[in-house]
Design an enzyme around this catalytic site. Structure first.
Site, mmCIF file in Angstrom:
data_model
loop_
_atom_site.group_PDB
_atom_site.id
_atom_site.type_symbol
_atom_site.label_atom_id
_atom_site.label_comp_id
_atom_site.label_asym_id
_atom_site.label_seq_id
_atom_site.Cartn_x
_atom_site.Cartn_y
_atom_site.Cartn_z
ATOM 1 N N GLY A 1 0.839 -1.098 0.132
ATOM 2 C CA GLY A 1 0.041 0.001 0.024
ATOM 3 C C GLY A 1 0.857 1.117 0.016
ATOM 4 O O GLY A 1 0.351 2.470 -0.021
ATOM 5 N N GLU B 1 4.284 -6.226 1.803
ATOM 6 C CA GLU B 1 3.594 -6.789 0.380
ATOM 7 C C GLU B 1 3.498 -5.643 -0.561
ATOM 8 O O GLU B 1 2.338 -5.169 -1.346
ATOM 9 C CB GLU B 1 2.363 -7.388 0.520
ATOM 10 C CG GLU B 1 2.216 -8.628 1.462
ATOM 11 C CD GLU B 1 0.836 -9.210 1.488
ATOM 12 O OE1 GLU B 1 -0.125 -8.668 1.186
ATOM 13 O OE2 GLU B 1 0.601 -10.021 2.387
ATOM 14 N N PRO B 2 4.673 -4.658 -0.853
ATOM 15 C CA PRO B 2 4.380 -3.780 -1.738
ATOM 16 C C PRO B 2 4.274 -4.226 -3.185
ATOM 17 O O PRO B 2 5.062 -4.971 -3.784
ATOM 18 C CB PRO B 2 5.730 -2.965 -1.457
ATOM 19 C CG PRO B 2 6.674 -4.074 -1.043
ATOM 20 C CD PRO B 2 5.952 -5.014 -0.522
ATOM 21 N N GLY B 3 3.430 -3.530 -4.011
ATOM 22 C CA GLY B 3 3.392 -3.708 -5.179
ATOM 23 C C GLY B 3 3.929 -2.429 -6.132
ATOM 24 O O GLY B 3 4.991 -2.210 -6.682
ATOM 25 N N ARG B 4 2.944 -1.545 -6.097
ATOM 26 C CA ARG B 4 3.057 -0.143 -6.535
ATOM 27 C C ARG B 4 4.665 0.588 -6.428
ATOM 28 O O ARG B 4 5.186 0.894 -7.307
ATOM 29 C CB ARG B 4 2.052 0.715 -6.285
ATOM 30 C CG ARG B 4 2.072 2.048 -7.027
ATOM 31 C CD ARG B 4 0.813 3.145 -6.346
ATOM 32 N NE ARG B 4 -0.245 2.360 -5.901
ATOM 33 C CZ ARG B 4 -1.310 2.354 -6.286
ATOM 34 N NH1 ARG B 4 -1.294 2.936 -7.568
ATOM 35 N NH2 ARG B 4 -2.381 1.637 -5.923
ATOM 36 N N ARG C 1 -6.044 2.958 -15.345
ATOM 37 C CA ARG C 1 -6.413 3.591 -13.993
ATOM 38 C C ARG C 1 -7.236 4.930 -13.996
ATOM 39 O O ARG C 1 -7.939 5.116 -13.326
ATOM 40 C CB ARG C 1 -4.917 3.810 -13.312
ATOM 41 C CG ARG C 1 -4.223 2.449 -13.229
ATOM 42 C CD ARG C 1 -2.836 2.658 -12.275
ATOM 43 N NE ARG C 1 -3.114 2.971 -11.199
ATOM 44 C CZ ARG C 1 -3.396 4.012 -10.347
ATOM 45 N NH1 ARG C 1 -2.805 5.270 -11.053
ATOM 46 N NH2 ARG C 1 -3.766 4.580 -9.272
ATOM 47 N N TYR D 1 -10.190 4.751 -11.707
ATOM 48 C CA TYR D 1 -10.209 5.445 -10.456
ATOM 49 C C TYR D 1 -9.927 6.917 -10.716
ATOM 50 O O TYR D 1 -9.407 7.617 -9.656
ATOM 51 C CB TYR D 1 -8.648 4.819 -9.612
ATOM 52 C CG TYR D 1 -8.693 3.448 -9.736
ATOM 53 C CD1 TYR D 1 -9.520 2.558 -9.152
ATOM 54 C CD2 TYR D 1 -7.604 2.793 -10.551
ATOM 55 C CE1 TYR D 1 -9.149 1.345 -9.082
ATOM 56 C CE2 TYR D 1 -7.165 1.665 -10.428
ATOM 57 C CZ TYR D 1 -7.929 0.655 -9.796
ATOM 58 O OH TYR D 1 -7.769 -0.763 -9.809
ATOM 59 N N CYS E 1 -13.529 3.548 -27.895
ATOM 60 C CA CYS E 1 -14.978 4.195 -27.942
ATOM 61 C C CYS E 1 -15.718 4.058 -26.773
ATOM 62 O O CYS E 1 -16.563 3.446 -26.429
ATOM 63 C CB CYS E 1 -15.748 3.357 -28.870
ATOM 64 S SG CYS E 1 -15.206 3.614 -30.617
ATOM 65 N N GLU E 2 -15.136 5.077 -25.741
ATOM 66 C CA GLU E 2 -15.921 5.314 -24.422
ATOM 67 C C GLU E 2 -15.195 6.670 -24.092
ATOM 68 O O GLU E 2 -13.980 7.041 -24.153
ATOM 69 C CB GLU E 2 -15.126 4.448 -23.481
ATOM 70 C CG GLU E 2 -15.463 3.204 -23.546
ATOM 71 C CD GLU E 2 -16.519 2.455 -22.582
ATOM 72 O OE1 GLU E 2 -17.114 3.121 -21.858
ATOM 73 O OE2 GLU E 2 -16.930 1.150 -23.071
HETATM 74 N N1 LLP Z 1 -1.478 -7.118 -0.578
HETATM 75 C C1 LLP Z 1 -2.595 -7.353 -0.912
HETATM 76 C C2 LLP Z 1 -3.551 -8.274 -0.182
HETATM 77 C C3 LLP Z 1 -3.147 -6.623 -1.936
HETATM 78 O O1 LLP Z 1 -4.574 -6.734 -1.979
HETATM 79 C C4 LLP Z 1 -2.626 -5.591 -2.648
HETATM 80 C C5 LLP Z 1 -3.141 -4.576 -3.589
HETATM 81 C C6 LLP Z 1 -1.009 -5.451 -2.499
HETATM 82 C C7 LLP Z 1 -0.630 -6.051 -1.514
HETATM 83 C C8 LLP Z 1 -0.200 -4.282 -3.077
HETATM 84 O O2 LLP Z 1 -0.656 -3.144 -2.893
HETATM 85 P P1 LLP Z 1 0.229 -1.948 -3.332
HETATM 86 O O3 LLP Z 1 1.750 -1.842 -2.792
HETATM 87 O O4 LLP Z 1 0.506 -2.016 -4.801
HETATM 88 O O5 LLP Z 1 -0.514 -0.586 -3.196
HETATM 89 N N2 LLP Z 1 -5.113 -1.611 -9.367
HETATM 90 C C9 LLP Z 1 -5.190 -0.632 -8.415
HETATM 91 C C10 LLP Z 1 -4.495 -1.096 -7.028
HETATM 92 C C11 LLP Z 1 -5.169 -2.155 -6.481
HETATM 93 C C12 LLP Z 1 -4.534 -2.804 -5.552
HETATM 94 C C13 LLP Z 1 -5.121 -4.051 -4.956
HETATM 95 N N3 LLP Z 1 -4.326 -4.723 -3.952
HETATM 96 C C14 LLP Z 1 -4.482 0.702 -8.905
HETATM 97 O O6 LLP Z 1 -3.982 0.631 -9.946
HETATM 98 O O7 LLP Z 1 -4.114 1.760 -8.313
#
Ligand code: LLP
Length: 418
Positions: A240, A277-280, A316, A320, A346-347
């Protein structure tokens, strides 16, 4: 600053001119700086100091093999949400014991695979514990589980988009604290599951640490109790960590980690491994969506810039109302004007927003901060091919995955139902 301009004023990523990228890769294309992503992971890991930890990269943010291998090379594990992501993470060299498998509705065969691989299954309901125990019993195995707790953090406190807040009590995610005794009971009753961790994930794109630390504090207090009966090997405070999409971001990923490490030590849990658990935050700023200008249009007072990337490539903004900066790749002396940047789909929501851009003099544009939740959320809507992906490392283009061939799509669909 991940994107820089070279002496000629051309936008670069990882030391490579995006004009050069467009010469060899069809647009639209995602361009990623693998070295910068690896450095991001390294920096985050350093923030843990001597705390035992695991950075489980959320594969949903970017599932490209080269990205996963670059992060695995820095010792990252993976947070996966499907059997396919689990297979992918293993194929990219992530060890089983560094993978956590989340999701509210896992398929039976996904659970079986996770048990067989020995990855930790993050359970999201009391009911799921029974399902996992039964399947483990059928397999003659023992499943490693962690309970994802829903800490009931008010989503208004997160200052993020409602669609990406997950830790409030009306969300489908996690086990409510009130249901935790039932979950612990279910785990204790079965000799087919071992409760090895507790986790929480309250939402995405958090720009300050307060709510994250509140959730961690609550999680750790629960962990202190739970570990009297279950020897927990980790606590997982989720992902997050926000990034700066142009409107600012007060907290760096390392700030979240340092704050949570302090809280962990304060609660006497320093001997337990801390998972995040970072993604972004590991990948977003190190990727751009490279796109070509198709044409300009003036209608009344409105100026439009039509580009060859659309909401099918980067969802995105449509989903959002997210704002990504759009910048010209080539520098021009043309005066700037406010234009609405839109794609070919086409949106009406295929709209990247209003941007101040030169009135001419450039044929390529970059949509910034597109390294996370870009390609992974792309679709073939309107018969559009999935975009190319270009991987930069060591100051050169290391590899390219070509854009799909759109005529193949037409053939595929013609065969549907035939
Ligand atoms: N762990 C869990 C259980 C999650 O559900 C998520 C994201 C993450 C980790 C990673 O979160 P991050 O570090 O990336 O914020 N598609 C959306 C974001 C959806 C996130 C869903 N869960 C966007 O483009 O902003």
């Amino acid at each position: 600053m991940p994107t820089l301009r070279d002496a000629a004023g051309t936008l670069t990523l990882g030391g490579v001119s995006l004009v050069d990228v467009a010469r060899v890769a069809e647009t639209p294309s995602y361009v990623y700086d693998l070295d910068a992503m690896a450095a991001e992971a390294r920096e985050l890991r350093e923030a843990f100091g001597s705390q035992r930890h695991r950075v489980c990269f959320a594969v949903k943010a970017n599932s490209a093999g080269a990205v996963l291998r670059a992060l695995a090379g820095q010792g990252c594990g993976a947070d996966v949400v499907s059997g396919a992501e689990l297979v992918l993470a293993r194929a990219c060299g992530v060890p089983s014991d560094a993978i956590v498998f989340s999701g509210v509705a896992k398929l039976g065969r996904e659970i079986d695979f996770a048990i067989a691989e020995g990855v930790t299954i993050q359970v999201e309901s009391v009911e799921e514990i029974g399902r996992i125990a039964e399947r483990a019993s059928d397999l003659g195995a023992r499943a490693r589980i962690s309970i994802r707790i829903n800490p009931a953090i008010d989503s208004a406190a997160l200052a993020t988009h409602a669609n990406i807040a997950t830790g409030h009590d009306e969300a489908k995610f996690g086990v409510l604290v009130a249901d935790l005794p039932a979950a612990l009971d279910a785990a204790s009753r079965s000799d087919r599951v071992s409760l090895v961790g507790l986790s929480a994930h309250i939402g995405s794109q958090l720009t300050d640490t307060a709510a994250y630390v509140d959730a961690a504090r609550a999680l750790f207090a629960i962990a202190r109790e739970v570990r009297q009966a279950h020897p927990l090997s980790f606590v997982d405070t989720g992902g997050g960590f926000g990034i700066d999409y142009g409107a600012g971001c007060g907290a760096r990923p390392a700030d979240f980690v340092r704050a949570v490490c302090r809280e962990l030590a304060h609660q006497g849990l320093g001997d337990v491994a801390l998972y995040v658990e970072p993604g972004r935050s590991l990948v977003a700023t190190h990727g751009v969506l490279l796109t070509r200008v198709i044409q300009r249009k003036v209608s009344g007072d409105q100026r439009w810039l039509m580009i060859d990337a659309g909401m099918n490539d980067l969802l995105r903004p449509a989903l959002y109302q997210a704002r990504h900066r759009v910048v010209p790749v080539e520098t021009s002396g043309a005066p700037c004007a406010t234009v609405r940047v839109v794609g070919p789909v086409c949106e009406s929501s295929d709209d990247f927003g209003a941007h101040d851009l030169p009135e001419g003099g450039f044929s390529l544009a970059a949509v910034l901060d597109a390294g996370a939740y870009g390609y992974t959320m792309a679709s073939r809507y309107n018969g559009r091919a999935l975009p190319a992906e270009v991987f930069i490392s060591g100051g050169r283009i290391a590899s390219i995955t070509a854009r799909e061939d759109w005529s193949a799509w037409a053939g595929d669909r013609a065969r549907a139902g035939a």
